[in-house]
Design an enzyme around this catalytic site. Sequence first.
Site, PDB file in Angstrom:
ATOM      1  N   PRO A  82       0.940  -1.105   0.111  1.00  0.00           N
ATOM      2  CA  PRO A  82      -0.083   0.046   0.122  1.00  0.00           C
ATOM      3  C   PRO A  82       0.754   1.213   0.120  1.00  0.00           C
ATOM      4  CG  PRO A  82      -0.383  -1.452   1.818  1.00  0.00           C
ATOM      5  CD  PRO A  82       0.586  -2.014   1.194  1.00  0.00           C
ATOM      6  N   HIS A  83       0.508   2.026  -0.883  1.00  0.00           N
ATOM      7  CA  HIS A  83       1.456   3.411  -0.874  1.00  0.00           C
ATOM      8  C   HIS A  83       0.428   4.491  -1.334  1.00  0.00           C
ATOM      9  CE1 HIS A  83       1.193   1.541  -4.725  1.00  0.00           C
ATOM     10  NE2 HIS A  83       1.335   2.789  -5.511  1.00  0.00           N
ATOM     11  N   THR A  84       0.790   5.897  -1.022  1.00  0.00           N
ATOM     12  CA  THR A  84       0.096   6.923  -1.525  1.00  0.00           C
ATOM     13  C   THR A  84       1.071   8.179  -1.225  1.00  0.00           C
ATOM     14  OG1 THR A  84      -1.929   8.095  -1.092  1.00  0.00           O
ATOM     15  CG2 THR A  84      -0.789   7.332   0.944  1.00  0.00           C
TER      16      THR A  84
END
Length: 162
Positions: free
Chosen positions: A66-68
């Site tokens: 998960p990345h943002t």
Amino acid sequence: MDITTLLTPERIAHAQEMSSRKRVFERLAELLASAQDGLSAEVIFDALTNREKLGSTALGNGVALPHTSIVIPEARGALLLLEEGLKMDAPDKKPVQVFMAILVPADKASDFSPCITELASILLQKPLLEQLYHYREPADILTYFNGLLLPTPQYYATALAA
């Protein structure tokens, strides 16, 4: 970016099991908020879940990334290891046991694409999961993980070209 600086022992955790993706993302947000810079776990949770709505970050082989991007001064990561995997939309349909969450500065998000791609390829190495579970202490996991993520010549070439 030197990807080995993403993790700290305070942002590495084990969990027996998590009942849902929401609980996993809440825990990752708590770990990522531990940087003490005023960014709340709720803001991080919202950013991670909004990104996940665009498409699953489960890579397969028991791994999710998960990345943002978010308004922060520098990139940071958190590692959550689950004893019991969580079903997600992984390409291979296997439960996810390794969650490596990454936040990158919103104003430099495109600069981090090569690093996230490199991290994904490292995380997908089959023996990674077995090796990580040999270590119980966050400092030991960090030492092992840093050994995997030493910058490569390709990384330096990309960084110098930028």
